[in-house]
Design a protein around this motif. Structure first.
Motif, short mmCIF file in Angstrom:
data_model
loop_
_atom_site.label_atom_id
_atom_site.label_comp_id
_atom_site.label_asym_id
_atom_site.label_seq_id
_atom_site.Cartn_x
_atom_site.Cartn_y
_atom_site.Cartn_z
N ILE A 99 1.86 6.32 1.75
CA ILE A 99 1.68 6.33 3.21
C ILE A 99 2.55 7.43 3.83
CG2 ILE A 99 2.10 4.95 5.30
CD1 ILE A 99 -0.14 3.74 3.74
N ASP A 130 -2.75 3.24 10.56
CA ASP A 130 -2.58 1.89 10.01
C ASP A 130 -1.59 1.06 10.81
OD1 ASP A 130 -4.32 2.15 7.91
OD2 ASP A 130 -2.81 3.08 6.61
N ASP A 173 -2.83 7.01 5.97
CA ASP A 173 -2.83 6.99 4.50
C ASP A 173 -3.60 8.16 3.90
OD1 ASP A 173 -5.46 6.32 4.83
OD2 ASP A 173 -5.36 4.46 3.69
N LYS A 190 0.87 -1.17 0.00
CA LYS A 190 0.00 0.00 0.00
C LYS A 190 0.91 1.22 0.00
CE LYS A 190 -4.31 1.17 2.22
NZ LYS A 190 -4.53 2.37 2.93
#
Ligand code: ASP
Ligand code: MG
Length: 439
Positions: free
Chosen positions: A305, A337, A351, A302
């Motif tokens: 960030i 997160d 994020d 992902k």
């Protein structure tokens, strides 16, 4: 009864829609079929909305006209019977008339939701007319009659369950139902939606509401893969995953399944199957309660960030410090997160940067605040992932040349996460594919 959901690409071309009809008539089990909008439609509707809210009526009008032409062409190939073609075109004209009327009135948020709903309304109506053409008995069940979201825009499963039960009872002679994904009514009784990509969520909510035998999510890949096929050459489909493992993967970037769609199925113990419309015989991925194998199953990334470090000697032997830090994030409704702590510092990641300035300002009185942008979370997922012999060793060996900013394990036993620079993401995914998965 089972639920079968088909995404935008699975209904995006007339021949694909024909194939969907084949897939849903393969067995005799009663079913509810959930459809997305034709691929590209919701994006276009979003653009139309954006142009309208910016007062760009001409640009909006052009987008509306082009989309309408696309639907008329689609219909001509979808259907053979001229009467049914005319019926379908009439329906399409009505939907586009609605969009053209919106051009003339002042734009509002409620209208925006109405615009976004048109895609699913049209895809299901067209599909229903095609089923009529090939003489398949079915009923079009309007999602707006049973899908409800509450004051927090969260689905109201209790209400969905009772409304759906009543509707199914009323039509107990029917074995095949078709309905819209994504759209719902809110507490004000207005048309609303479950946010982008929400059709998976609809399917999972319906599966939970009717206690379905299975919730099948049909897309254009053969299940969840162990790595990102856009970055590494060789990946393999994962046959089974537990709900917990799937939730980590869906959240950390595996685009195939919307992360919200896990909990309703999990709560009702309905297995979720990810299947491929182009390759219906492929096994796909089954997501279920039980874990079949332990160890590393997949890696996901992902990016985009932001890491925030708060360093303070006041943290030493203090209590209540973390609460104060967390309260800042709560105040600005920004989810955290990943988190790691040492005796004098805490690092965490977010994020969304919408509220970053405010957050930093309120954290500064607690100590020194450092912010690193352009970070990526790499998550290696699997039940008891690092407790398997040699897994940790393999991970560290394969990534030894990559600088790591944070490591987190133990929050759950399904996931070990690394925070690295965005620039090192591809290299890390490739290294793990080789060193951990042997691909
Ligand atoms: N059509 C909606 C979207 O594109 C919902 C979905 O496809 O799941 O976001
Ligand atoms: Mg979609």
């Amino acid at each position: 009864m089972k639920v079968m959901k088909f995404g935008g690409t699975s209904v995006g071309k007339p021949e694909r829609m024909h194939q969907v009809a084949e897939l849903i008539t393969k067995d005799n089990e009663p079913k509810i079929v959930v459809l997305s909008a034709l691929s590209g439609t919701t994006n276009t509707l979003v653009s139309i909305s954006n142009e309208l809210s910016a007062g760009e009526k001409k640009k909006a009008k052009k987008l509306i006209d082009d989309l309408e032409a696309h639907y008329h062409n689609f219909t001509t190939t979808l259907l053979k019977d001229e009467k049914l073609q005319e019926k379908a075109k009439k329906i399409i004209r009505e939907h586009f008339e609605f969009l053209n009327i919106i051009l003339k009135i002042s734009f509002s948020d409620a209208l925006n939701k109405d615009i976004l709903a048109q895609g699913e309304l049209m895809s299901t109506k067209l599909f229903s007319i095609y089923l009529e053409e090939i003489k398949i008995d079915h009923l079009l069940l309007p999602a707006l009659e049973f899908m409800r979201i509450d004051a927090n825009d969260e689905p109201n499963l209790k209400s969905i369950k009772s409304s759906l039960a009543a509707l199914l009872k009323k039509h107990s002679g029917k074995k095949l139902f078709v309905t819209q994904g994504y759209i719902a009514k809110n507490i004000r009784g207005e048309v609303d939606n479950l946010k982008r990509g929400g059709s998976d969520y609809t399917a999972s909510l319906i599966a939970a509401a009717i206690n379905a035998s299975v919730c099948e999510i049909w897309t254009d890949i053969d299940g969840m893969h162990n790595n990102d096929p856009r970055v590494v050459k060789k990946t393999r489909a994962i046959e089974t995953l537990s709900f917990d493992e799937a939730a980590e993967l869906a959240y950390f970037g595996a685009k195939i399944l919307h992360p919200t769609c896990i909990w309703p199925a999990q709560q009702s113990h309905v297995p979720v199957k990810l299947l491929n419309t182009m390759q219906p015989e492929a096994k796909g991925t089954t997501i279920q309660d039980e874990v079949e194998t332990k160890g590393a199953k997949a890696v996901a990334a992902k990016d985009g960030i932001v890491a925030i470090k708060i360093k303070s000697s006041r943290m030493l032997l203090a209590y209540g410090f973390l609460r104060k830090v967390f309260e800042v994030f709560e105040k600005y409704r920004t989810p955290i997160d990943m988190i790691t702590t040492s005796e004098v510092a805490v690092s965490l990641t977010i994020d969304s940067t919408d509220q970053l300035k405010n957050i930093i300002k309120e954290l500064e009185p607690f100590g020194t605040v450092e912010v690193d942008k352009d970070q990526t979370i790499i998550s290696i997922v699997g039940d008891h992932v690092v407790e398997q012999k040699d897994v940790l060793n393999k991970i560290f060996k394969s990534i030894q040349h990559i600088p790591v900013r944070m490591i987190s394990y133990g929050g759950s036993r399904h996931n070990i996460s690394f925070l690295i620079n965005d620039a090192d993401k591809n290299e890390m995914l490739q290294a793990i594919n080789k060193g951990v998965f042997g691909l």
